[in-house]
Design an enzyme around this catalytic site. Structure first.
Site, mmCIF file in Angstrom:
data_model
loop_
_atom_site.group_PDB
_atom_site.id
_atom_site.type_symbol
_atom_site.label_atom_id
_atom_site.label_comp_id
_atom_site.label_asym_id
_atom_site.label_seq_id
_atom_site.Cartn_x
_atom_site.Cartn_y
_atom_site.Cartn_z
ATOM 1 N N GLY A 1 6.364 4.500 3.202
ATOM 2 C CA GLY A 1 7.268 3.489 3.726
ATOM 3 C C GLY A 1 7.861 3.930 5.049
ATOM 4 C CB CYS A 2 9.030 1.966 7.941
ATOM 5 S SG CYS A 2 9.984 0.688 7.104
#
Lengths: 339, 339, 339, 339
Positions: A149-150
Site C-alpha cells: 500500500g502507498c
C-alpha cells in the site's frame, strides 16, 4: 533490443492502471498486450492517450481469463474486493502482481476488520509482499506478488532500518500521513469533487485505516520487532504524493550519525530509496518518480526522532513499485522503465 | 449606534493587518483611525480595498508614536523583532494588542533560542497572554495583550481541557500541524513563490519552532501541568487555515463520553470553540471565521486519543482572536465584528 | 552509445535552466559540462537534485566566457536584458540557443517599446527563430538560435496553418491565453507569493505584452500574411502550462474537414504537434512534455472558428523546444531526450 | 428589529442553496423556514453547519408545495429541468426567485436547442429577468423572478453600458470566461474529481453554451442592440469565481475617458458594480461578495477595447444576486445581508 516480454493490465482505466501503461510503454523489454477495464470496456483511451498516434487505436477490453494466455506478466490494478474475485481464475504460470490490497493480509479476521469484506483465503499465504528493499530475494523467485500500500510503503521504509538496528523504541510510534487525492482512485464521488477537497484538509479513518495491520506485519516481518503505533491519514489538496511524518522515542540517546549510518547501511545499494542527513523531504522531488526520499531530525537532546518520507502514491506507492517488482521477478534491471 | 471607539493598526499592509481592517470595518463600535505600514507607507490600499469607494482615499502612513494620541486601541501586526522596537515608545494608557510574538515569552534565553534575536525584556512580564477561553478575566483588566501564535492556539485549545481534567498523560504528546501559506506573512520570498509551494508539502523547523515554548508555557499556566511534546509544522498548498492533529496517551482507559464531558465543561459557554463527538474537523468549516473546531477519536481500546483541531490562521490564529481580545478588554460583546 | 556532445547552461538555476538539465540528463548524446548561475553561483543544486547521487557534487558556477571553450552547445536561460549583455562575448563557433527573448525582435524600436530596454543590435539579424515546425531547415544550418516565447509558440502553431492556407481572415483575431506561474520565472516577488496567486485570476499586460510583435512577425514570416490581433494573457493558479484560445473569422464558409485537412497537411509529419478533430485540449495532457496539442470548433454556421492549444510553458514553451532546436542543428533525432 | 419575513429554499443542499442559507442567516428581516432537498431529504446539514449550535437541529426536508404556505419568498436553487417541473405547482402569491435557468428563455426552440429539454412554456413570459442594474423597476413589482446565469451576469454587466452608449460595435465581440468548479454544482462526477480538474484547464461547450442566448437577449433588451459574439467558457482549478475577458471593436475611435464616463453614468449609483479606470480586476477581490468588478483597456490606438469583469459565481452569479432581487422586490435595502 526487441520487446519480448508481454504484459497485460487488469483495471487499466484507473489512475494506477494509467500509470502502469505510461511506465510500461517506455520499458525496453515489455509490450503491453491487453488493457482490461470494467465500466470502460469498449472505450478508447482518453486523456493524453487519445492525442498520441500509437495509442489511437487502443481500446479497453472486457476482461476474460482466457485473454491472458500469452501474457507473461499480469498487473491487477483493481479496487480491493474485485481483485480477490478474479485472482483464483488466473493461471499461476504467469507472474501476477496485485496492487489491490486483497493479498496483503494473511489473517482473515484482520482483513475482514479493516477491509470490511471477505478474505481471499489461502491464496494470500502464497503471495510475496513486494517491498523490494526488504524482500528482494523472495520477490525474485515469486510468481504471485502482493504490491504494498502507498501509506504502508511510506511508513515502513523510514522505520524499518532504525527498528532493525535497535535505535528506536518499537512502541509509542506516531505516524501522520498526508495524501494527494489520486490516492482515492479515479471515480465519481461527491467527497472527491474539487470544490469539496480544494483549500481544506481532513483526517479520515483515524485509528482504523486498512494499512495499519499491513505496516505492523511488514515491520515485524522485516525487522523481527513487534511495534505499536498510531496512524492518522489526511487528505490534502494536491494531485499526487504522500508526506509521512513519524515520531519515535530513542532506544537510548540517539545521535544523528548513528541514524545516518543505519539508513546508509540499509539503503545505499538501493536505487529507489534516497536519504539525506540534513535536507527535509518534499513531495515535489519525487512526483512522477519511483523514489522514496527520507529525512530525519534527532531532537530533544537525542530522546526523540522525527522521520519524514515522501513518495508518489502512484509511483513507489503503486505502479512504479509494481514494475520494480516485475523487473526483479523477471531478471530485468531493477530500474528499467523507472529512471 | 455611534462608532465611538477609535483604533489604529501598525503593520496594516500585511495579511493580519488586512484582516484586522476587514473585521474592524464591520465592528459596530470601532472607527479605524490610522493604518501604519513601513515599506508601503504613502501608498493607497490595494486589492479589494481599491475597488471600494469608502476606502478609495485611504493610504498607509509612516508610523510615529504621536499619531496614536487619540487611538483607544492599537493593534501591532508586525513581524517579530519589529514590534519589540516600537512597543516601549507607546503610551500604555491605550489598549495595546501585539500579534508579533515578541511579548509571548517572559524568559529571555528561551526567546533568544527560539526567535534568534534579543528579548524585549521586562515589558513581557506585563503582557497578558490573550487566549480568551483560558484567560478571560485577566484579559478583561489588561492594557497590554500578547496575542497567541496560530499554531499555539490550535494546539492549546484541544489539549488544555483533557490535561486540566487529568484525562491524558502530559508526556509523550505528538503535535503535527499543517499550515496554509498566508501564515508565513505577506512578503516576497522565493520559498513562498507559488511554483515552490504548489503541489508539494514540506516540514520545517522540526523540533525548534518558536511556538514550542509558547505551547508549553500556556499549557502549564492554564492547567498546572508540565508537558513534553514533539511539534512538527508543515507547509501545505492552501491559502488560509491550520490543521493540527495531536496524539496522546490516556492517563487511564479513556472513553469517548469522558472526553466529550471535558470538552463540554470547558467550552460550551464559549462562542468560538466548537467541538463535535463524531464529526472530523475540516479547515474549510472555519476559514474566514474566528472559530476553532475540535474533534477526537479514542483508539486502541481507550489507550490513545487523537485530537484534531482547525482554525483560520488569520482568524482565531491572529486578527480574529486579537479583536476578540479587544472586545473583552473594552467590555464589548465578545463576538462583535466576528460573527 | 557514448555521450560525446558537451553542453553548458547559463542561467541554470531558473525554472527553464532546471528543465534543460532534466532533459539533457537523459539525452543519449549529451554531457552537461557547466551550470552557470548568477546569485546561485557557488551553491549546490537544490530540490530533487540534492537527493540524487550523480548530482550531489555539482555546483552552480560563476559564468565566464572562457569556461565554455569545450562546450559544443550553449543554452542561455537568462531573463531578457541579461542575455543580450553576454551574447556578444561568446564565440559563435558553438551552437548558441537563447531562451531570453533578447534576439527575437530585429526591429530595435519594437524591442524597446515592448521590452523597455535597449535592443541587442545587429546580432539579432543573425539569429534564426527556433520554431522547428515552420523553420526546420534554417535551424538545421544555424549556429545562433532564438528560442520562441511560450505564449508565442502556443499562438503561432494553431494559427499558422489556417492563415497559410487562406482559411481564416488575418484581421480581427482574438488570442486569450492563461499561463501557469512558472512562466514568470523563479524569483522572490510579492505578486508571485502563493497567497497572492492561489484561488484567483488576473489579466496582465493587456495589449502590450512583448510576445505581440513576436507573434505578428513569426506569422508573417511563416505564412506571408500580415495579421492584426488582440492578445490578452492571464495568470492562473497552476504551476506549469499554457492554454490559448483563439477566435478568428472564416475567410469563406469554413467546414471542419477543411480545418482538419490543413492541420494534417502541416503537422502530420511533426512529432511534437498533435491535433484532434473533436477532443478539446487540456493542459494536463502536455505537462512535462514537448507536445503542443491543438483542437478546434467551427461555429456560427462556418463563419467563425475557435482554436485551442496547450503547451507546457517550460517544455515546448522553453526548454523542450530549445533541445528540439539543438537536436535539429546537431543532426540528432529531433525527439532525442524529449519522448 | 424583528425578523418577520419568512423564506424557504428548494434545492438547499447544493452550493447555491448553501450560499443562500449563509446570506439569509445574517439578513436582518428574514427567517429561513424550510430547507428542501431531494436526495438529501431527512439528513442533517453538513459542513460548517453541523458545528454550529443554531443549525444543529435543522434537517433538509422532502419538498411538498403545501409546506410553503407561510413562506413569503421562495428560492429555487435546483438544476435546470427540475425547477420547471415544480414551478407550476407553486402559488404565485409568494415571491418566487428561480436560479435554475428554466425561466430565462421565452423562446421554446431556443431553450430546447441550448438546454436539450422541453421548455417550461408560457410561464417564462411572466418571469422578470433579475439583473437589478438594468431591470430594477420591473423587479420591484414582480412576483416571479428569473435569476441570471453566472457567465451571463459577468458578460452583460461590462458590455451593456458601452453598447447602450454606442461606444462599441455590436458585432464581432469575443467573450472568454474562466470559471471555478463550484459553478458545475455539488455533485459526484468523474470530470469534477479533484485529480481531473487540478493543475489543468479545459474549454467546454465552445459556441453552444446555454448562456449564449441569455446574453444576447439580455443585451438586446437592456440596450436595444442586436449583438453577435463568440463565447468560450473554460473550467479552471479554483473553487469560486468567474473571470470574463471581452474584446470588442470601437464604434469610432475610443478614448478611455469616454469609457469611464459610460461606466460611471450607468453604475455609480449601484452598490454592487464597481469599476476602475486603471486597476485590473482579480477574482479574489470579489469572492464571498455580491460585487462585480469591471476594468478595461483601450488598445490599438482606440480601435479596440478589452473589458474584464469578475464575480463570485455563487455570489453575484447566483445566491447573492437572488437575495439582491428579493431585497428589491420586498422593499428592503438592496444590500441587506450582502455587505
Amino acid at each position: 533490443m526487441t520487446k519480448t516480454h508481454t504484459v497485460s493490465i487488469i483495471g487499466a482505466s484507473g489512475y494506477a492502471g494509467a500509470e502502469l501503461l505510461r511506465i510500461l510503454s517506455r520499458h525496453r523489454h515489455c509490450t503491453v498486450r491487453g488493457l482490461y477495464a470494467g465500466s470502460s470496456a469498449g472505450q478508447s483511451l482518453t486523456g493524453a492517450y487519445q492525442w498520441q498516434k500509437e495509442y489511437a487505436g487502443l481500446q479497453y477490453e472486457e476482461f476474460e481469463p482466457s485473454k491472458l494466455a500469452d501474457s507473461e506478466a499480469v498487473f491487477l490494478a483493481l479496487p480491493p474486493g474485485e481483485a480477490a474475485q478474479i485472482i483464483p481464475s488466473l493461471s499461476h504460470d504467469q507472474l501476477l502482481i496485485d496492487l489491490s490490497g486483497d493479498l496483503r493480509l494473511t489473517d482473515s479476521s484482520e482483513y475482514e476488520t479493516y477491509y470490511g469484506r471477505q478474505h481471499a483465503g489461502a491464496l494470500t499465504s502464497k503471495a510475496i509482499y513486494g517491498l523490494p528493499e526488504w524482500n528482494r530475494s523472495s520477490i525474485g523467485s515469486s510468481r504471485l506478488i502482493s504490491n504494498p500500500g502507498c501509506y504502508a510503503t511510506s511508513a515502513i521504509l523510514p522505520l524499518a532500518p532504525l527498528l532493525a538496528d535497535g535505535l528506536i523504541e518499537p512502541d509509542g510510534i506516531v505516524i501522520n500521513s498526508m495524501s494527494g487525492v489520486s490516492g482515492a482512485g479515479r471515480k465519481a464521488a461527491l467527497e472527491l469533487n474539487f470544490t469539496e477537497v480544494n483549500e481544506t484538509v481532513k483526517a479520515y479513518r483515524v485509528g482504523d485505516h486498512q494499512h495499519i495491520p499491513e505496516i505492523r506485519n511488514a515491520l515485524e516481518s522485516a525487522t523481527g520487532k513487534k511495534t505499536s503505533f498510531v496512524f492518522v491519514p489526511h487528505l490534502i489538496p494536491i494531485t499526487r504524493g504522500i508526506y509521512t511524518t513519524i515520531t519515535a522515542s530513542a532506544a537510548s540517546m540517539l545521535d544523528p550519525a548513528k541514524v545516518a549510518e543505519s539508513l546508509g547501511k540499509h539503503y545505499d545499494d538501493d536505487v529507489f530509496v534516497r536519504w539525506h542527513a540534513s535536507a527535509v523531504p518534499e513531495i515535489r522531488n519525487v512526483v512522477h518518480t519511483n523514489f522514496c526520499d527520507i529525512g530525519f531530525r534527532v531532537i530533544d537532546g537525542g530522546k526523540k526522532i522525527v522521520l519524514m518520507s515522501v513518495i508518489d502514491n502512484l509511483g513507489k506507492g503503486a505502479a512504479g513499485q509494481a514494475v520494480q517488482n516485475m523487473n526483479i521477478a523477471c531478471g530485468f534491471e531493477e530500474g528499467e522503465g523507472l529512471l
